[in-house]
Scaffold this active site. Structure first.
Site, mmCIF file in Angstrom:
data_model
loop_
_atom_site.group_PDB
_atom_site.id
_atom_site.type_symbol
_atom_site.label_atom_id
_atom_site.label_comp_id
_atom_site.label_asym_id
_atom_site.label_seq_id
_atom_site.Cartn_x
_atom_site.Cartn_y
_atom_site.Cartn_z
ATOM 1 N N LYS A 1 8.104 52.495 17.815
ATOM 2 C CA LYS A 1 7.472 51.165 17.842
ATOM 3 C C LYS A 1 7.674 50.399 16.547
ATOM 4 O O LYS A 1 7.766 49.172 16.554
ATOM 5 C CB LYS A 1 5.982 51.315 18.153
ATOM 6 C CG LYS A 1 5.708 51.809 19.566
ATOM 7 C CD LYS A 1 4.241 52.172 19.764
ATOM 8 C CE LYS A 1 3.995 52.705 21.184
ATOM 9 N NZ LYS A 1 2.621 53.179 21.375
ATOM 10 N N SER B 1 6.353 57.190 20.233
ATOM 11 C CA SER B 1 5.748 55.979 19.670
ATOM 12 C C SER B 1 6.176 55.663 18.240
ATOM 13 O O SER B 1 5.912 54.567 17.755
ATOM 14 C CB SER B 1 4.221 56.066 19.733
ATOM 15 O OG SER B 1 3.760 55.847 21.040
ATOM 16 N N TYR C 1 12.170 50.412 27.547
ATOM 17 C CA TYR C 1 11.051 50.991 26.802
ATOM 18 C C TYR C 1 11.056 52.519 26.902
ATOM 19 O O TYR C 1 10.876 53.215 25.892
ATOM 20 C CB TYR C 1 9.732 50.415 27.319
ATOM 21 C CG TYR C 1 8.517 50.981 26.626
ATOM 22 C CD1 TYR C 1 8.228 50.657 25.300
ATOM 23 C CD2 TYR C 1 7.649 51.849 27.292
ATOM 24 C CE1 TYR C 1 7.112 51.176 24.655
ATOM 25 C CE2 TYR C 1 6.531 52.373 26.655
ATOM 26 C CZ TYR C 1 6.272 52.032 25.337
ATOM 27 O OH TYR C 1 5.174 52.561 24.702
ATOM 28 N N VAL D 1 3.715 61.075 20.400
ATOM 29 C CA VAL D 1 3.240 62.250 21.142
ATOM 30 C C VAL D 1 4.310 63.331 21.290
ATOM 31 O O VAL D 1 4.024 64.414 21.787
ATOM 32 C CB VAL D 1 2.675 61.860 22.535
ATOM 33 C CG1 VAL D 1 1.450 60.987 22.395
ATOM 34 C CG2 VAL D 1 3.746 61.205 23.397
ATOM 35 N N TYR E 1 -2.861 55.512 15.775
ATOM 36 C CA TYR E 1 -3.727 55.237 16.930
ATOM 37 C C TYR E 1 -5.162 54.957 16.468
ATOM 38 O O TYR E 1 -5.366 54.322 15.430
ATOM 39 C CB TYR E 1 -3.663 56.379 17.944
ATOM 40 C CG TYR E 1 -2.280 56.716 18.412
ATOM 41 C CD1 TYR E 1 -1.408 55.722 18.848
ATOM 42 C CD2 TYR E 1 -1.822 58.029 18.425
ATOM 43 C CE1 TYR E 1 -0.128 56.027 19.291
ATOM 44 C CE2 TYR E 1 -0.532 58.352 18.867
ATOM 45 C CZ TYR E 1 0.303 57.335 19.293
ATOM 46 O OH TYR E 1 1.562 57.635 19.723
#
Length: 305
Positions: A64, A61, A189, A259, A241
């Site tokens: 992103k 992540s 992705y 993660v 998060y």
């Protein structure tokens, strides 16, 4: 500085015992729970490192923020934010609930999986191959590492087990937030999340964000200044998060976790930091990595607030 990094690593190593490596993607289970590393690059291009700084892991992540920057530079911002929101969700990063319960059904922000799938869909390119090539080229330029590539074992593992992301993507297409072939988009992705890095790569991306998109070595502008500000703002409000608020209070640095165990932090006009610790807390953040950044922020007075 390296002595400080060693001290901070050693004083927080015990926290790795309280976390677990990510288990829902089979390949990520292979990580060593007690690995811990850090790299810092300051605005003068001095590089400091300690621990397992050169251990390779997948970016997950953390990607992103890079893809968000691409989407904002490829498209009109008003169009981007018609597809994805700007507010913290308060829910886990892989939650589907608000895609159904929000009035707009729009993903809350680009840092959760649903929002990131949207921003990935906004990368320009005539084909999947062209989009992948552009994406990798941008990652490599930001990290100053032409060898950055995709870990295909992790990519296949994510693709095989990514049904929750698949469900999100079909909901998003149903409600008009993405167009085109869902499986093709998810392929991009999953590859994005499977780019293999180390803490030096994260620190390099972080220092380029800290310098508002200007390469500190060459002076070349890589990211639009306003885009770099938007990205860092999302890192503060949503980057960790549903623990982002607590992190902002205790650490006070723009940061994004993944993660795979990585955390990228960017201290404006000061430094980029890459941390690796695959033992995660219940919210999906590196449990020792957060503690390291908290102590480092206090020792070096990095809190931007």
């Amino acid at each position: 500085m390296e002595k400080i990094l060693e001290e901070v690593l050693n004083s927080n190593r015990k926290y790795t015992n309280y976390g677990q490596v990510a288990g829902y993607i089979p390949e990520l289970k292979k990580a060593k729970r007690d690995d811990l590393g850090i790299c810092v690059i300051d605005k003068d291009n001095n590089i400091y490192k300690a621990g397992n700084w050169d251990t390779k892991f997948t970016i997950q992540s953390v990607s992103k923020i890079v893809v968000l920057a691409m989407a904002l530079m490829d498209n009109d911002w008003q169009y981007v934010f018609s597809k994805v929101g700007k507010e913290p969700s308060g829910d886990p990063f892989n939650s589907i609930m608000k895609l159904e319960t929000n009035d707009t059904k729009k993903p809350s922000n680009p840092m959760i999986n649903a929002g990131a799938i949207v921003t990935t869909s906004l990368i320009k390119g005539a084909s999947l191959e062209e989009k992948e090539e552009r994406m990798l080229k941008f990652f490599r330029k930001l990290a100053k590492n032409d060898n950055l590539g995709i870990n295909y074992d992790v990519y296949k593992s994510e693709k095989m087990t990514g049904d929750r992301n698949r469900a999100m993507a079909y909901l998003l297409r149903n409600d008009g937030f993405i167009q085109g072939d869902v499986e093709e988009l998810l392929d991009l992705y999953f590859k994005q999340c499977s780019i293999e890095v180390d803490t030096l790569d994260l620190a390099r991306i972080g220092v380029n964000l800290a310098s508002y998109g200007v390469d500190i070595e060459t002076g070349e502008r890589i990211i639009d200044e306003k885009v770099s500000r938007i990205v860092k703002t999302f890192m503060v409000t949503c980057g960790m998060y549903d623990a982002s608020g607590e992190f902002a209070i205790k650490v006070g640095i723009p940061a994004k976790s993944g993660v795979g165990g990585g955390i990228l932090a960017s201290v404006p006009n000061t430094m980029g930091i890459g941390v690796y610790g695959p033992a995660l807390d219940k919210k999906g953040n590196s449990i020792a990595g957060i503690k390291i950044l908290e102590e480092l922020s206090q020792k070096l007075e990095l809190n931007i607030f």
